[in-house]
Scaffold this motif. Structure first.
Motif, PDB file in Angstrom:
ATOM      1  N   LYS A  47       0.837  -1.207   0.000  1.00 27.00           N
ATOM      2  CA  LYS A  47       0.000   0.000   0.000  1.00 27.00           C
ATOM      3  C   LYS A  47       0.870   1.254   0.000  1.00 27.00           C
ATOM      4  O   LYS A  47       0.562   2.250  -0.663  1.00 27.00           O
ATOM      5  CB  LYS A  47      -0.937  -0.004   1.207  1.00 27.00           C
ATOM      6  CG  LYS A  47      -1.778  -1.266   1.360  1.00 27.00           C
ATOM      7  CD  LYS A  47      -2.617  -1.574   0.131  1.00 27.00           C
ATOM      8  CE  LYS A  47      -3.389  -2.869   0.301  1.00 27.00           C
ATOM      9  NZ  LYS A  47      -4.120  -3.251  -0.938  1.00 27.00           N
ATOM     10  N   LEU A  48       1.960   1.210   0.780  1.00 28.40           N
ATOM     11  CA  LEU A  48       2.863   2.350   0.835  1.00 28.40           C
ATOM     12  C   LEU A  48       3.688   2.463  -0.444  1.00 28.40           C
ATOM     13  O   LEU A  48       4.013   3.575  -0.886  1.00 28.40           O
ATOM     14  CB  LEU A  48       3.792   2.220   2.044  1.00 28.40           C
ATOM     15  CG  LEU A  48       3.115   2.062   3.404  1.00 28.40           C
ATOM     16  CD1 LEU A  48       4.163   2.001   4.500  1.00 28.40           C
ATOM     17  CD2 LEU A  48       2.143   3.199   3.671  1.00 28.40           C
ATOM     18  N   CYS A  64       8.571   9.915   2.147  1.00 30.11           N
ATOM     19  CA  CYS A  64       8.752   9.316   3.471  1.00 30.11           C
ATOM     20  C   CYS A  64       7.412   9.319   4.201  1.00 30.11           C
ATOM     21  O   CYS A  64       6.419   9.868   3.712  1.00 30.11           O
ATOM     22  CB  CYS A  64       9.807  10.080   4.278  1.00 30.11           C
ATOM     23  SG  CYS A  64       9.479  11.847   4.482  1.00 30.11           S
ATOM     24  N   PHE A  65       7.406   8.708   5.394  1.00 27.35           N
ATOM     25  CA  PHE A  65       6.161   8.553   6.144  1.00 27.35           C
ATOM     26  C   PHE A  65       6.352   8.924   7.607  1.00 27.35           C
ATOM     27  O   PHE A  65       7.416   8.687   8.192  1.00 27.35           O
ATOM     28  CB  PHE A  65       5.661   7.100   6.055  1.00 27.35           C
ATOM     29  CG  PHE A  65       5.340   6.654   4.662  1.00 27.35           C
ATOM     30  CD1 PHE A  65       4.152   7.021   4.059  1.00 27.35           C
ATOM     31  CD2 PHE A  65       6.244   5.885   3.937  1.00 27.35           C
ATOM     32  CE1 PHE A  65       3.856   6.619   2.764  1.00 27.35           C
ATOM     33  CE2 PHE A  65       5.966   5.466   2.642  1.00 27.35           C
ATOM     34  CZ  PHE A  65       4.765   5.837   2.050  1.00 27.35           C
ATOM     35  N   LEU A 115      11.136  -0.784   3.583  1.00 30.32           N
ATOM     36  CA  LEU A 115      10.566  -0.457   2.273  1.00 30.32           C
ATOM     37  C   LEU A 115      11.258   0.779   1.692  1.00 30.32           C
ATOM     38  O   LEU A 115      11.642   0.794   0.515  1.00 30.32           O
ATOM     39  CB  LEU A 115       9.062  -0.208   2.402  1.00 30.32           C
ATOM     40  CG  LEU A 115       8.398   0.420   1.178  1.00 30.32           C
ATOM     41  CD1 LEU A 115       8.411  -0.550  -0.009  1.00 30.32           C
ATOM     42  CD2 LEU A 115       6.971   0.861   1.503  1.00 30.32           C
ATOM     43  N   LEU A 116      11.419   1.819   2.509  1.00 33.79           N
ATOM     44  CA  LEU A 116      12.040   3.050   2.018  1.00 33.79           C
ATOM     45  C   LEU A 116      13.484   2.805   1.603  1.00 33.79           C
ATOM     46  O   LEU A 116      13.951   3.369   0.605  1.00 33.79           O
ATOM     47  CB  LEU A 116      11.964   4.128   3.105  1.00 33.79           C
ATOM     48  CG  LEU A 116      10.560   4.661   3.387  1.00 33.79           C
ATOM     49  CD1 LEU A 116      10.557   5.529   4.644  1.00 33.79           C
ATOM     50  CD2 LEU A 116      10.037   5.461   2.195  1.00 33.79           C
ATOM     51  N   GLU A 117      14.193   1.973   2.344  1.00 35.53           N
ATOM     52  CA  GLU A 117      15.572   1.663   1.942  1.00 35.53           C
ATOM     53  C   GLU A 117      15.613   0.899   0.630  1.00 35.53           C
ATOM     54  O   GLU A 117      16.480   1.147  -0.215  1.00 35.53           O
ATOM     55  CB  GLU A 117      16.282   0.871   3.042  1.00 35.53           C
ATOM     56  CG  GLU A 117      16.761   1.719   4.199  1.00 35.53           C
ATOM     57  CD  GLU A 117      17.855   1.050   5.001  1.00 35.53           C
ATOM     58  OE1 GLU A 117      18.740   1.764   5.530  1.00 35.53           O
ATOM     59  OE2 GLU A 117      17.828  -0.197   5.101  1.00 35.53           O
ATOM     60  N   ARG A 118      14.665  -0.025   0.457  1.00 42.72           N
ATOM     61  CA  ARG A 118      14.632  -0.779  -0.804  1.00 42.72           C
ATOM     62  C   ARG A 118      14.347   0.148  -1.975  1.00 42.72           C
ATOM     63  O   ARG A 118      14.949   0.006  -3.051  1.00 42.72           O
ATOM     64  CB  ARG A 118      13.567  -1.882  -0.742  1.00 42.72           C
ATOM     65  CG  ARG A 118      13.920  -3.052   0.148  1.00 42.72           C
ATOM     66  CD  ARG A 118      13.027  -4.251  -0.129  1.00 42.72           C
ATOM     67  NE  ARG A 118      11.611  -3.969   0.047  1.00 42.72           N
ATOM     68  CZ  ARG A 118      10.956  -4.092   1.194  1.00 42.72           C
ATOM     69  NH1 ARG A 118      11.605  -4.477   2.281  1.00 42.72           N
ATOM     70  NH2 ARG A 118       9.652  -3.841   1.265  1.00 42.72           N
ATOM     71  N   ARG A 119      13.433   1.067  -1.780  1.00 50.46           N
ATOM     72  CA  ARG A 119      13.012   1.943  -2.877  1.00 50.46           C
ATOM     73  C   ARG A 119      13.925   3.142  -3.074  1.00 50.46           C
ATOM     74  O   ARG A 119      14.194   3.537  -4.211  1.00 50.46           O
ATOM     75  CB  ARG A 119      11.582   2.421  -2.622  1.00 50.46           C
ATOM     76  CG  ARG A 119      10.511   1.357  -2.795  1.00 50.46           C
ATOM     77  CD  ARG A 119      10.425   0.899  -4.263  1.00 50.46           C
ATOM     78  NE  ARG A 119      10.286   2.010  -5.180  1.00 50.46           N
ATOM     79  CZ  ARG A 119       9.128   2.546  -5.562  1.00 50.46           C
ATOM     80  NH1 ARG A 119       7.982   2.040  -5.091  1.00 50.46           N
ATOM     81  NH2 ARG A 119       9.086   3.553  -6.404  1.00 50.46           N
TER      82      ARG A 119
END
Length: 772
Positions: free
Chosen positions: A399-400, A410-411, A449-453
């Motif tokens: 979803k993110l 970022c979130f 997730l943010l590190e992967r993306r």
């Protein structure tokens, strides 16, 4: 948790059993095990009576000793466990003779005394740091439930710090603390971020390796001891040697994880829509336009709750009534150089389209009878994502991920503290152990997730809840503070305590969250907020743009925002220390001045890194009282010098506060003041403050991403100052603060400025005769 009724008695319903002697000791190459009956064994028949306590000591890393206390060993292991990092296998020395048994790791030893009395001591370099003596260690039955307790000695004049983000006095002595995450605001004894680790100024820290509730009595129930206890049949803790507070933090964070490196843009100003305000794209654009028109640099725009439709949090879908074209809007904002942050939480309302999907696939926490766990607090009929289920983690991340595709950067990972106990987890985790640890899993899913993306060094959160190890997923902010000077002080105390618990970065809501601050509170908080690791304008039910308060607020925000941008060459270096050493960017005075007894209790001022003293002003009239350690300090804002050690009383306007540069500092300041992500070395000015004779200072400029951008060496000896750069750098300069015109200069032409002498157009090396 208290078990005693004064010194001699136990509370009603409590039975306590204490080791009486180190009866049998066994050892191998890397551990020591002590069988400790609770009564002296005078004859063989005494061995038929229990209990017997087993104490096993080992070492995961040098200068850290693990102690595991066990009563009954047949208990099924209960997870989750706090992850430990052991990058090296230490060389452990074990010795046993008729008088004592000793295990040594590095310079730290644990010693069991053999004889008529129970005694376990921790020693470093021949000195006893702390120990567990008579009636300290115990297995306990209280109201029919088992507990294990330890008490470690606390000497006269020794102070205890840490245990997570706590908003009361910085020194924990005399306090009762439960490690139990709660959503209680900053004005209570509850905390969003609880960490079972304390640090002392006596050369050691103690980490209880337990993910659930740990109860501490810090020089309270037993005034000469620190007590900690857990429910169950075993207790494991680590004693971490220093000797300095910084050394303790380095070793503790090496064991539990260090903060990730953060992108340079995250250090700029974040502007929020605030919590429950009404807004749409027009509102957002007006805020951003207003900041640009007033020349206030802005790095991140944050959309809080109502980017999603009411009753549907979280469905991760934009409210089409307010935002009919989210991709287009985000592109327009990003074209203006802004990063985008979105508010989320781990709760799914039953009115969200995702609720049925999560229910059918087993992604939500369930009650023991199989029903989805729900309640009406916060969102009607909300359920909670089960992050022990790998499929649920992937579902949540997907979803993110779609929002990242849309342009989100970022979130803000809000909530995650009110995690119930009457639930069943997918992986069978114990609900009591998972209550605190839930925040760790929640933030890890989003950060990973943010590190992967985005790649390592580009991931950043704005997180509220945390537990031990969650420092690896920064940034964390203080939560819901009152919009008052008292609330401002509470937030600062929480941040300093969190820094002494292993968290390198920290932020807070400028102006406070609960209520509407008056203009004086808002302006004073701005100065504090922009001299914090990360800076965000956010509130509860009202907007936090400065022109909503008064025009002076605009000027104050502009000036301090630009000051922070100029400080980025310095902030980049101390941010790298947070990542590589586990040292907080915002440091309690005791961390930098452990040998100055006046610093032990200071919690209304701090060091920003190792070189800048910040004393926020907690009054409308500008009066502030603060402590200056030894040496000739210099105000970064006024250039005036103050010699310590002494207490200082001053008056400051809203455009000022005590911001002092430590003597002997070479402070790099940047040439750019409208953004944080620039080449910090180009045009840098090295500000030299009270450099004593025979001193050599190396100043490192760390580029975004952690690479060394430039290094300068400044050396003063024989009345001459020699400055060299490790490579050719465009347009760098040296500013001799408070110095008279040098008698000779080789390599530059002096320019007189208010603060001293500025030397521009430098080659790679410069020699100045400053005396004689």
């Amino acid at each position: 948790m208290k078990f005693t009724d004064g010194h001699w008695l136990l509370r009603d319903g409590v039975k306590a059993f204490h080791p009486a002697e180190a009866y049998r000791i066994t050892s191998d190459s890397d551990s020591l095990t002590v069988l400790a009956p609770v009564r002296r064994i005078e004859r063989k028949g005494d061995a038929t009576m229990g209990p017997v306590v087993t104490v096993r000591c080992s070492s995961p890393v040098p200068d850290v000793i693990a102690v595991e206390i066990t009563h009954l060993e047949g208990v099924r292991p209960r997870g989750p466990e706090i992850e430990l990092h052991s990058p090296e296998t230490p060389a452990v020395d074990v010795s046993v003779d008729d008088r004592a048994a000793v295990l040594t790791s590095g310079s730290l030893s644990v010693r069991f005394t053999r004889g008529d009395a129970w005694r376990m001591d921790f020693l470093a370099d021949g000195r006893v740091l702390t120990g567990s003596g008579a009636k300290a260690m115990a297995v306990i039955e209280a109201d029919g439930h088992p507990y294990v307790r330890e008490q470690l000695d606390l000497g006269v004049g020794q102070h205890v710090y840490g245990l997570g983000e706590r908003f009361g006095p910085l020194v924990r002595n005399g306090q009762s603390v439960d490690i139990w995450n709660a959503d209680g605001g900053t004005s209570s004894e509850q905390a969003y971020k609880n960490v079972p680790f304390y640090l002392t100024d006596a050369g050691y820290g103690v980490f209880v390796h337990h993910s659930g509730k740990v109860s501490y009595e810090v020089a309270s129930e037993a005034t000469s001891r620190v007590q900690f206890s857990v429910a169950g049949q075993s207790l494991r803790y680590f004693v971490v040697h220093g000797p300095t507070p910084k050394d303790i933090l380095r070793r503790y964070t090496a064991l539990t994880g260090r903060p990730a490196r953060l992108p340079a843009w995250s250090y700029g100003l974040w502007l929020s829509t605030s919590f429950v305000t009404d807004y749409d794209e027009g509102t957002v654009s007006s805020f951003i336009d207003g900041m640009a028109e007033r020349n206030i640099p802005l790095s991140v725009f944050h959309f809080d709750c109502f980017w999603m439709r009411e009753y549907q949090w979280c469905d991760f879908a934009w409210d089409e009534r307010a935002f009919p074209d989210p991709p287009g809007m985000l592109k327009r904002l990003k074209d203006r150089g802004l990063k985008i942050c979105l508010w989320i939480n781990p709760y799914i309302s039953q009115h969200s389209p995702l609720f049925a999907e999560g229910r059918e696939n087993g992604y939500l926490l369930r009650r023991p009878n199989g029903d989805v766990w729900q309640w009406d607090l916060w969102q009607p009929g909300l359920a909670i994502v089960d992050f022990t289920n790998p499929a649920a983690c992937s579902w949540f991340a997907e979803k993110l991920d779609a929002l990242l595709d849309m342009g989100v950067d970022c979130f803000k990972t809000d909530f995650g503290e009110r995690i119930p106990l009457d639930v069943v987890y997918f992986d069978g985790s114990d609900p009591e152990r998972m209550h605190n640890h839930y925040a760790h899993l929640y933030n890890q899913v989003v950060f990973d997730l943010l590190e992967r993306r985005r790649g390592r060094g580009e991931a950043v959160l704005f997180a509220r809840a945390a537990s031990a190890g969650t420092q690896s997923f920064p940034v964390h902010w203080s939560g819901d503070g009152e919009a008052t000077f008292e609330g401002m002080a509470q937030s600062l105390r929480g941040g300093l305590s969190l820094g002494l618990s292993g968290f390198g970065y920290w932020s807070h809501d400028i102006g406070g969250f609960i209520g509407l601050p008056d203009a004086a509170v808002f302006k004073r908080w701005i100065a504090f907020g922009l001299l914090s690791s990360h800076s965000r304008l956010h509130g509860g039910g009202s907007y936090r743009v400065p022109w909503a308060f008064d025009e002076e607020s605009v000027d104050v925000l502009r000036d301090f925002s630009r000051l922070k941008m100029r400080l980025m060459p310095y902030l980049g270096r101390i941010a790298e220390e947070a990542h590589t050493e586990g040292l907080p960017m915002m440091r309690p005075m005791i961390l930098e001045f452990p040998d100055d007894p006046s610093c032990a209790y200071l919690d209304t001022q701090y060091m920003l890194g190792d070189s800048l003293l910040v004393a926020p002003v907690f009054s409308a009239d500008g009066h502030v009282r603060y402590y200056v350690p030894e040496g000739r300090w210099t105000s970064l804002l006024s250039g005036q010098s103050i010699t310590g050690p002494r207490w200082v009383d001053e008056q400051h306007g809203f455009d000022s506060l005590p911001l002092l540069v430590r003597p002997g500092t070479v402070l790099p300041t940047g040439a750019v003041e409208d953004r944080p992500d620039y080449d910090h070395a180009a045009g840098v000015v090295l500000r030299v403050y009270s450099l004593p004779e025979t001193t050599r200072v190396k100043t490192r400029i760390v580029a975004p991403g952690g690479e060394l951008s430039a290094a300068f060496t400044v050396e003063r000896a024989g009345g001459r100052l020699h400055v060299t750069a490790d490579r050719p750098i465009a347009d760098w300069a040296v500013l001799l603060v408070g110095e008279s015109v040098p008698s000779s200069i080789e390599g530059a032409t002096p320019e007189h400025v208010a603060e001293g002498v500025l030397l521009r157009a430098l080659p790679n090396a410069l020699t100045i005769t400053v005396d004689g």
